[in-house]
Design a protein around this motif. Structure first.
Motif, PDB file in Angstrom:
ATOM      1  N   GLU A   9       0.841  -1.187   0.000  1.00  0.00           N
ATOM      2  CA  GLU A   9       0.000   0.000   0.000  1.00  0.00           C
ATOM      3  C   GLU A   9       0.881   1.244   0.000  1.00  0.00           C
ATOM      4  N   GLU A  10       0.505   2.229  -0.828  1.00  0.00           N
ATOM      5  CA  GLU A  10       1.253   3.487  -0.840  1.00  0.00           C
ATOM      6  C   GLU A  10       0.331   4.640  -1.215  1.00  0.00           C
ATOM      7  N   LYS A  11       0.659   5.820  -0.724  1.00  0.00           N
ATOM      8  CA  LYS A  11      -0.076   7.042  -1.078  1.00  0.00           C
ATOM      9  C   LYS A  11       0.445   7.538  -2.418  1.00  0.00           C
ATOM     10  N   VAL A  12      -0.471   7.906  -3.311  1.00  0.00           N
ATOM     11  CA  VAL A  12      -0.108   8.476  -4.605  1.00  0.00           C
ATOM     12  C   VAL A  12      -1.004   9.698  -4.813  1.00  0.00           C
ATOM     13  N   ASP A  13      -0.425  10.879  -4.697  1.00  0.00           N
ATOM     14  CA  ASP A  13      -1.182  12.128  -4.805  1.00  0.00           C
ATOM     15  C   ASP A  13      -2.356  12.096  -3.818  1.00  0.00           C
ATOM     16  N   ASP A  14      -3.587  12.209  -4.338  1.00  0.00           N
ATOM     17  CA  ASP A  14      -4.766  12.202  -3.472  1.00  0.00           C
ATOM     18  C   ASP A  14      -5.439  10.838  -3.441  1.00  0.00           C
ATOM     19  N   SER A  15      -4.720   9.800  -3.793  1.00  0.00           N
ATOM     20  CA  SER A  15      -5.271   8.451  -3.842  1.00  0.00           C
ATOM     21  C   SER A  15      -4.406   7.505  -3.018  1.00  0.00           C
ATOM     22  N   VAL A  16      -4.919   6.289  -2.858  1.00  0.00           N
ATOM     23  CA  VAL A  16      -4.130   5.213  -2.268  1.00  0.00           C
ATOM     24  C   VAL A  16      -3.979   4.140  -3.339  1.00  0.00           C
ATOM     25  N   LYS A  17      -2.746   3.658  -3.511  1.00  0.00           N
ATOM     26  CA  LYS A  17      -2.468   2.603  -4.490  1.00  0.00           C
ATOM     27  C   LYS A  17      -2.184   1.315  -3.730  1.00  0.00           C
ATOM     28  N   LEU A  18      -2.874   0.259  -4.130  1.00  0.00           N
ATOM     29  CA  LEU A  18      -2.635  -1.064  -3.558  1.00  0.00           C
ATOM     30  C   LEU A  18      -2.156  -1.971  -4.681  1.00  0.00           C
ATOM     31  N   SER A  19      -0.910  -2.426  -4.582  1.00  0.00           N
ATOM     32  CA  SER A  19      -0.351  -3.346  -5.578  1.00  0.00           C
ATOM     33  C   SER A  19      -0.558  -4.768  -5.086  1.00  0.00           C
ATOM     34  N   LYS A  33     -10.262  -8.603   1.315  1.00  0.00           N
ATOM     35  CA  LYS A  33     -11.466  -7.849   1.694  1.00  0.00           C
ATOM     36  C   LYS A  33     -11.169  -6.934   2.879  1.00  0.00           C
ATOM     37  N   GLU A  34     -10.546  -7.477   3.906  1.00  0.00           N
ATOM     38  CA  GLU A  34     -10.229  -6.682   5.088  1.00  0.00           C
ATOM     39  C   GLU A  34      -9.307  -5.518   4.728  1.00  0.00           C
ATOM     40  N   LYS A  35      -8.320  -5.763   3.877  1.00  0.00           N
ATOM     41  CA  LYS A  35      -7.369  -4.729   3.477  1.00  0.00           C
ATOM     42  C   LYS A  35      -8.062  -3.629   2.677  1.00  0.00           C
ATOM     43  N   LEU A  36      -8.844  -4.012   1.662  1.00  0.00           N
ATOM     44  CA  LEU A  36      -9.520  -3.024   0.824  1.00  0.00           C
ATOM     45  C   LEU A  36     -10.501  -2.183   1.634  1.00  0.00           C
ATOM     46  N   TYR A  37     -11.322  -2.838   2.460  1.00  0.00           N
ATOM     47  CA  TYR A  37     -12.325  -2.110   3.240  1.00  0.00           C
ATOM     48  C   TYR A  37     -11.650  -1.164   4.222  1.00  0.00           C
ATOM     49  N   SER A  38     -10.536  -1.593   4.799  1.00  0.00           N
ATOM     50  CA  SER A  38      -9.790  -0.757   5.732  1.00  0.00           C
ATOM     51  C   SER A  38      -9.244   0.476   5.018  1.00  0.00           C
ATOM     52  N   ILE A  39      -8.673   0.290   3.835  1.00  0.00           N
ATOM     53  CA  ILE A  39      -8.137   1.416   3.066  1.00  0.00           C
ATOM     54  C   ILE A  39      -9.257   2.404   2.727  1.00  0.00           C
ATOM     55  N   VAL A  40     -10.375   1.888   2.264  1.00  0.00           N
ATOM     56  CA  VAL A  40     -11.491   2.752   1.863  1.00  0.00           C
ATOM     57  C   VAL A  40     -12.007   3.544   3.064  1.00  0.00           C
ATOM     58  N   ASP A  41     -12.256   2.872   4.179  1.00  0.00           N
ATOM     59  CA  ASP A  41     -12.802   3.545   5.362  1.00  0.00           C
ATOM     60  C   ASP A  41     -11.821   4.539   5.977  1.00  0.00           C
ATOM     61  N   ASN A  42     -10.552   4.203   5.991  1.00  0.00           N
ATOM     62  CA  ASN A  42      -9.559   5.056   6.654  1.00  0.00           C
ATOM     63  C   ASN A  42      -9.109   6.238   5.805  1.00  0.00           C
ATOM     64  N   GLN A  44     -10.884   7.329   2.551  1.00  0.00           N
ATOM     65  CA  GLN A  44     -11.986   7.970   1.827  1.00  0.00           C
ATOM     66  C   GLN A  44     -11.485   8.727   0.592  1.00  0.00           C
ATOM     67  N   THR A  45     -10.604   8.072  -0.167  1.00  0.00           N
ATOM     68  CA  THR A  45     -10.046   8.632  -1.397  1.00  0.00           C
ATOM     69  C   THR A  45     -10.255   7.632  -2.525  1.00  0.00           C
ATOM     70  N   ASP A  46      -9.892   8.045  -3.721  1.00  0.00           N
ATOM     71  CA  ASP A  46      -9.887   7.091  -4.830  1.00  0.00           C
ATOM     72  C   ASP A  46      -8.881   6.000  -4.508  1.00  0.00           C
ATOM     73  N   LEU A  47      -9.164   4.806  -4.980  1.00  0.00           N
ATOM     74  CA  LEU A  47      -8.296   3.655  -4.736  1.00  0.00           C
ATOM     75  C   LEU A  47      -7.805   3.128  -6.082  1.00  0.00           C
ATOM     76  N   ILE A  48      -6.496   3.017  -6.211  1.00  0.00           N
ATOM     77  CA  ILE A  48      -5.882   2.445  -7.408  1.00  0.00           C
ATOM     78  C   ILE A  48      -5.429   1.037  -7.047  1.00  0.00           C
ATOM     79  N   ILE A  49      -5.913   0.056  -7.791  1.00  0.00           N
ATOM     80  CA  ILE A  49      -5.489  -1.331  -7.569  1.00  0.00           C
ATOM     81  C   ILE A  49      -4.601  -1.725  -8.740  1.00  0.00           C
ATOM     82  N   ASP A  50      -3.315  -1.916  -8.446  1.00  0.00           N
ATOM     83  CA  ASP A  50      -2.332  -2.285  -9.467  1.00  0.00           C
ATOM     84  C   ASP A  50      -2.259  -3.811  -9.533  1.00  0.00           C
ATOM     85  N   CYS A  51      -2.641  -4.350 -10.677  1.00  0.00           N
ATOM     86  CA  CYS A  51      -2.717  -5.808 -10.848  1.00  0.00           C
ATOM     87  C   CYS A  51      -1.587  -6.367 -11.713  1.00  0.00           C
TER      88      CYS A  51
END
Length: 104
Positions: A9-19, A33-42, A44-51
């Motif tokens: 997980e890393e901050k990228v500008d006004d978003s959070v990126k999860l690789s 699920k726990e990781k994504l929901y935690s990121i979203v709740d904590n 409240q920014t756009d979420l980038i999922i790097d696959c």
């Protein structure tokens, strides 16, 4: 058996990126699920999922992505999915999820 799942997980500008690294399946989906929901709740920014390093995802994992998207939309934000491998991108197209997520 699953090869496992790791994420960074890393901050990228006004978003959070999860690789994501490895596989999302019945064995690893609860952790994701726990990781994504935690990121979203904590955050409240756009979420980038790097696959880029995601090798496999099953229907359980796709369901987790959809649940996280619903949660993200509660805050008026979006999920952007990047670097999908062809076999995984095909799943998003077949299920119609390519119309729901922002895929880059």
């Amino acid at each position: 058996m699953s090869e496992g799942l790791r994420f960074v997980e890393e901050k990228v500008d006004d978003s959070v990126k999860l690789s994501l690294f490895g596989e999302v399946d019945i064995y690893t989906s609860q952790e994701l699920k726990e990781k994504l929901y935690s990121i979203v709740d904590n955050n409240q920014t756009d979420l980038i999922i790097d696959c880029k390093e995601l090798n496999y995802i099953d229907s359980t994992g796709l369901g987790i992505f959809v649940g996280a998207l619903k949660k993200t939309k509660q805050y008026g934000k979006k999920i952007i999915i990047t670097s999908l491998k062809d076999n995984i991108k095909k799943l998003f197209i077949i299920t119609g999820l390519d119309k729901v997520f922002v895929i880059e």
